[in-house]
Scaffold this active site. Structure first.
Site, PDB file in Angstrom:
ATOM      1  CG  HIS A  63      -0.884   8.868   3.567  1.00 50.52           C
ATOM      2  ND1 HIS A  63      -1.014   7.512   3.784  1.00 50.52           N
ATOM      3  CD2 HIS A  63      -0.516   9.390   4.751  1.00 50.52           C
ATOM      4  CE1 HIS A  63      -0.718   7.236   5.051  1.00 50.52           C
ATOM      5  NE2 HIS A  63      -0.410   8.361   5.660  1.00 50.52           N
ATOM      6  CG  ASN A 117      -4.977   3.272   8.885  1.00 45.74           C
ATOM      7  OD1 ASN A 117      -5.107   2.274   8.175  1.00 45.74           O
ATOM      8  ND2 ASN A 117      -4.487   4.406   8.439  1.00 45.74           N
ATOM      9  CE1 TYR A 140       0.370   2.437  13.583  1.00 43.86           C
ATOM     10  CE2 TYR A 140      -1.574   3.654  12.887  1.00 43.86           C
ATOM     11  CZ  TYR A 140      -0.371   3.058  12.593  1.00 43.86           C
ATOM     12  OH  TYR A 140       0.097   3.062  11.299  1.00 43.86           O
ATOM     13  CD  GLU A 164      -4.606   7.510   9.973  1.00 45.50           C
ATOM     14  OE1 GLU A 164      -4.138   8.570  10.426  1.00 45.50           O
ATOM     15  OE2 GLU A 164      -4.248   6.395  10.385  1.00 45.50           O
ATOM     16  CD  GLU A 217      -1.402   3.875   8.162  1.00 44.72           C
ATOM     17  OE1 GLU A 217      -1.145   4.282   9.313  1.00 44.72           O
ATOM     18  OE2 GLU A 217      -1.545   4.624   7.187  1.00 44.72           O
ATOM     19  NE  ARG A 236      -3.341   2.309   2.940  1.00 42.98           N
ATOM     20  CZ  ARG A 236      -3.143   3.227   3.898  1.00 42.98           C
ATOM     21  NH1 ARG A 236      -2.150   3.092   4.754  1.00 42.98           N
ATOM     22  NH2 ARG A 236      -3.935   4.269   4.006  1.00 42.98           N
TER      23      ARG A 236
HETATM   24  C1  FCB Z   1      -1.045   7.065  10.773  1.00 45.46           C
HETATM   25  C2  FCB Z   1      -0.631   7.592   9.426  1.00 45.46           C
HETATM   26  C3  FCB Z   1       0.697   7.067   8.957  1.00 45.46           C
HETATM   27  C4  FCB Z   1       1.693   6.951  10.082  1.00 45.46           C
HETATM   28  C5  FCB Z   1       1.105   6.202  11.240  1.00 45.46           C
HETATM   29  C6  FCB Z   1       2.042   5.999  12.397  1.00 45.46           C
HETATM   30  O1  FCB Z   1      -1.878   7.986  11.388  1.00 45.46           O
HETATM   31  O2  FCB Z   1      -1.602   7.287   8.466  1.00 45.46           O
HETATM   32  O3  FCB Z   1       1.151   7.896   7.920  1.00 45.46           O
HETATM   33  O4  FCB Z   1       2.149   8.194  10.429  1.00 45.46           O
HETATM   34  O5  FCB Z   1      -0.042   6.857  11.709  1.00 45.46           O
END
Ligand code: FCB
Length: 473
Positions: free
Chosen positions: A130, A302, A304, A175, A379, A86
């Site tokens: 992006h 995405n 985290y 995002e 992500e 990607r």
């Molecule tokens: C996301 C972004 C990516 C990267 C990660 C850690 O928010 O899409 O570009 O910075 O976080």
């Protein structure tokens, strides 16, 4: 005896052969070559060159120099066995001033990238946006200006005409939460504006841009590709009796402001109420919601970490641990009285709490809300302070992070979620926006002095996973 696997460290779990495993990057974070072949300036060039905006004054001028190292980086992807890659296309390479005739040299770079992927059996997943808006468009209001959405559709058509015979999957936006709220609300991201109204206008114009661009692409691409959009979801937890209200507010601003129009064709009523003191949303014109809700083949997710919220009672300084760089403005228009609490560790180098259960919960919740929409993790990954020692990077913490999050994904599938793939962020260490090069997310280490690439243990782990289809022990 019961086995306690609440730590998500299962091993041996197997993924189906058609579950796509790969990695992800974004143009401004890796390409460098910001003046090459007619590329115009983007808002991230302007922003990163503004003193004080980026840690250590870093810029994406050179980054990973991927633009000049395309062939060897493609070989690197092949050596890891990636099934999908990607990447994002830099709008200012295609239309240096954000409108008008395409720049052939810019298109040629992405054409070579796509051909190189296909030649190596790697599925190209192209993101159109992006975050690197042509500066010329920001000069005319950027995402606060409805016109930018029309320009985006024109750009999408150009790229579709050039690459639409070969790209397997199109993602319009990455995002939009960050583009709108960090770009125009908090000021942590380019263009660095701190205006609550502008942030909400940007939300709508980004949603509109997705709809217009998806339509424009569909009209020109000829190879029956997949269409998608990628959102970063806020997985919210509570702490006290005020938390349900705080969760509802942040869920509306962060999640449903996008899933509502994109997947249901409406803005949530409570979002409109919560933000009524800022705007009556009269920038949403008749027909917009029909334009925005285009059929998509999957929703990009995405993820985290999680966030824990409650309403601020004003008795102590407001806690602000929302995971985003605090530069003064608020990314929460209309809900600046919500508190984000420091959460239990362990943490990554970003200070983000590690919570694989949040990923499982998110995937199950999205599946329940939108049962007809397949999901792809576009992500997931982690930053740690890696070092090369004797030519190797033993990033055990990242391996552990990935193992636990792949386990979470597997559990979600076992619970019936239609999850189609998982793209690890990121292939390479790169320019981590406001944090510059101080945060390393790669499964491949980059020495920014020499541009040498070193596959980390996590890169080898991903390669083993892809090869065996099983989560390595
Ligand atoms: C996301 C972004 C990516 C990267 C990660 C850690 O928010 O899409 O570009 O910075 O976080």
């Amino acid at each position: 005896m019961t086995i306690d696997n609440s730590d998500y460290r299962d091993s041996g779990l197997e993924f189906a052969p058609d579950f796509l495993i790969g990695s992800a990057t974004a143009a401004y974070q890796i390409e460098g070559a910001v003046h090459a072949d007619g590329r115009g300036p983007s808002i991230w060039d302007t922003f990163s060159h503004t003193p004080g905006r980026i840690v250590d004054g870093d810029t994406g001028d050179v980054a990973d120099d991927h633009y000049h190292r395309l062939e060897s980086d493609l070989d690197l992807m092949a050596s890891l066995g990636l099934e999908a890659y990607r990447f994002s296309i830099a709008w200012p390479r295609i239309q240096p001033l954000g409108s008008g005739e395409p720049n052939a040299a810019g298109l040629d770079f992405y054409s070579r990238l796509v051909d190189g992927l296909l030649a190596r059996g790697i599925r190209p997943i192209a993101t159109l946006y992006h975050w690197d808006l042509p500066q010329a468009l920001e000069d005319r209001g950027g995402w606060t200006n409805r016109e930018t959405a029309y320009r985006f559709a024109e750009y999408a058509r150009i790229v579709g005409e050039a690459l639409g015979d070969r790209v397997a999957t199109w993602t319009t936006l990455n995002e939009p939460w960050c583009s709108a709220y960090l770009g125009y609300g908090s000021g942590a991201h380019a263009p660095g504006r701190t205006e609550p109204l502008a942030a909400l206008q940007a939300v709508h114009h980004l949603n509109l841009a997705h709809g217009l661009a998806t339509r424009a692409l569909r009209a020109v691409v000829g190879n029956d590709p997949e269409f998608s959009v990628t959102l970063n979801f806020h997985v919210l937890r509570g702490d006290d009796a005020s938390s349900p209200e705080a969760v509802r507010r942040i869920d509306a601003l962060a999640n449903r402001a996008f899933t509502g129009p994109l997947l249901r064709g409406e803005y949530p009523a409570d979002l409109l109420e919560d933000t009524a003191a800022i705007t009556d949303w009269s920038f949403v014109l008749e027909g917009d919601l029909d334009t925005i809700r285009q059929p998509i083949d999957f929703l990009g997710v995405n993820y985290y970490s999680t966030a824990t919220v409650r309403m601020w009672d004003g008795t102590a300084p407001r806690q602000n641990a929302d995971g985003h760089k605090d530069v003064g403005g608020s990314p929460w228009p209309g809900s600046t009285d919500v508190e984000f609490l420091v959460q239990e560790g362990p943490y990554t180098a970003m200070g983000w709490n590690i919570a694989p259960d949040g990923l499982e919960e998110l995937l199950v919740s999205l599946h329940e809300q939108f049962p007809a929409t397949p999901l792809v993790i576009t992500e997931n990954g982690a930053a740690f302070d890696d070092e090369v020692v004797d030519g190797a990077v033993h990033d055990a913490e990242r391996v552990d992070y990935l193992r636990r999050h792949f386990t979470a994904a597997h559990r979600a599938i076992a619970r019936g979620v239609d999850l189609r793939g998982y793209l690890v962020w990121s292939l390479l260490d790169n320019f981590e926006w406001g944090y510059g090069f101080s945060k390393r997310f790669g499964i491949v280490h980059v020495d920014y002095g020499t541009q040498e690439r070193t596959v980390k243990d996590s890169g080898a782990w991903v390669a083993e996973l892809i090869g065996s289809r099983r989560i390595p022990g």
